[in-house]
Enzyme design. Structure first.
Site, PDB file in Angstrom:
ATOM      1  N   VAL A  43       0.872  -1.165   0.000  1.00 30.00           N
ATOM      2  CA  VAL A  43       0.000   0.000   0.000  1.00 30.00           C
ATOM      3  C   VAL A  43       0.912   1.219   0.000  1.00 30.00           C
ATOM      4  O   VAL A  43       1.935   1.233   0.701  1.00 30.00           O
ATOM      5  CB  VAL A  43      -0.900   0.021   1.260  1.00 30.00           C
ATOM      6  CG1 VAL A  43      -1.839   1.221   1.232  1.00 30.00           C
ATOM      7  CG2 VAL A  43      -1.689  -1.280   1.376  1.00 30.00           C
ATOM      8  N   CYS A  44       0.557   2.233  -0.799  1.00 31.87           N
ATOM      9  CA  CYS A  44       1.257   3.523  -0.746  1.00 31.87           C
ATOM     10  C   CYS A  44       2.755   3.298  -1.036  1.00 31.87           C
ATOM     11  O   CYS A  44       3.103   2.543  -1.931  1.00 31.87           O
ATOM     12  CB  CYS A  44       0.990   4.137   0.624  1.00 31.87           C
ATOM     13  SG  CYS A  44       1.274   5.901   0.802  1.00 31.87           S
ATOM     14  N   THR A  45       3.637   3.902  -0.266  1.00 27.15           N
ATOM     15  CA  THR A  45       5.072   3.764  -0.523  1.00 27.15           C
ATOM     16  C   THR A  45       5.635   2.415  -0.073  1.00 27.15           C
ATOM     17  O   THR A  45       6.840   2.196  -0.174  1.00 27.15           O
ATOM     18  CB  THR A  45       5.866   4.903   0.149  1.00 27.15           C
ATOM     19  OG1 THR A  45       5.538   4.937   1.542  1.00 27.15           O
ATOM     20  CG2 THR A  45       5.535   6.239  -0.478  1.00 27.15           C
TER      21      THR A  45
END
Lengths: 210, 210
Positions: A99-101
């Site tokens: 998720v995300c970075t």
């Protein structure tokens, strides 16, 4: 289904808790939060701690690996012992997700070389610096790798994954159980939709938090 | 902005973490997780602990109270000392809010008598048994009371609240920071949209978890 979510100092809570909330409802799910040492791990805001029940060294395999992102990913993506662990677990997993970075961590571990992947819109260059190609979709699937965009996108990713693991009916039941029928009061949730002044506000706030 | 999120045994993690993730990004936000005793509190699945940094007795006022729901709400809604605390804090708050069955706790404390409120679709009768009237919207605002539907609805509520507290631009920037541009892979997120067989699946799973 053994699901492992590694957390680290200054991760973003929703990155981890969104997928947890979905995947923990799969039939036979066993979710484990893990960290370098067992015990509380503080999130990026400093005002919340989540408990890692197990230390990373005690986890040697899983079915689903979920790597959350957050400001702390910039530190952990340079931690070779963490990256070694990610590579070792990935060698055993049916699904390696982020998720995300979190995807920048996977890329830093060398797992996304030459693959399409997504990340938070502010981290596209970081992701590509490790050999992945950014895809602007909310959820990107490449073989067993599933990456998702910023923070809240982990919910959509986890529902997609739930459908692939347990079938559409189970995934739909989880969506209903979470009453996930989103009605955001604004429509500025992506770089393509937000106006330049809103983007500038976020960039300023993000820079201040680093 | 002082934001207090009380947690208790067998609450639902996303109920608390959704609003936390939004409201903690308000300028000047101070978020505190609190519980009967400071320390880890386990969620409804048993596989995650969140840390309460402060015990309830040390919190005597706040600007925003966010009460999460979950299977454990059925126990805590009968705990008079907890309800006394909720009433005392509500007497000081600018906003008293809830996610999912958190509204049943507010209603049990006598705060929603004669008011329109919402909750998880499986808890409508419980909510109304304490004198509130169920509204089928995802977020219901009645004066300073803001209640939201099941689990994931806390995200939409918190963004709505962020706009009222800090203005639309800040709320829109938070939405973009969280990349909250939902694209669920299914469309079964509410009782009105889900088919009867999916509803039956959730009811069976919910009954098994109680």
């Amino acid at each position: 289904v053994q699901i492992v979510i590694p957390i680290y100092d200054r991760f973003t809570a929703l990155d981890a808790v969104g997928p947890y909330e979905v995947l923990s409802r799969l039939p036979g799910a066993e979710v484990v939060f893990a960290a370098g040492s067992a015990g509380p791990v503080r999130t990026d805001t400093g005002s919340l701690g989540l408990v890692a029940d197990v230390s990373l060294e005690h986890i040697t395999a899983c079915d689903v690996l979920v790597v959350p992102g957050g400001p702390g990913s910039r530190t952990i993506q340079g931690d070779e012992s963490f990256l070694d662990w990610v590579r070792a677990i990935d060698a055993t997993s049916s699904w390696t997700t982020s998720v995300c970075t979190g995807s920048v961590i996977l890329a830093a571990a060398g797992l996304l070389e030459g693959l399409l992947a997504t990340t938070h819109w502010s981290a596209i260059e970081q992701l590509e610096s490790f050999g992945a190609t950014y895809g602007a979709q909310r959820v990107v699937t490449e073989g067993k790798f599933m990456t998702s965009a910023g923070v809240s996108a982990g919910l959509d990713m986890a529902l997609t994954l739930a459908g692939l693991i347990a079938g559409h009916d189970i995934a739909r039941a989880i969506q209903l159980a979470l009453e996930y029928d989103p009605v955001p009061p604004y429509d500025d949730g992506s770089l393509a939709k937000a106006s330049p002044d809103i983007v500038a506000l976020v960039r300023a706030a993000t820079a201040a938090r680093r």
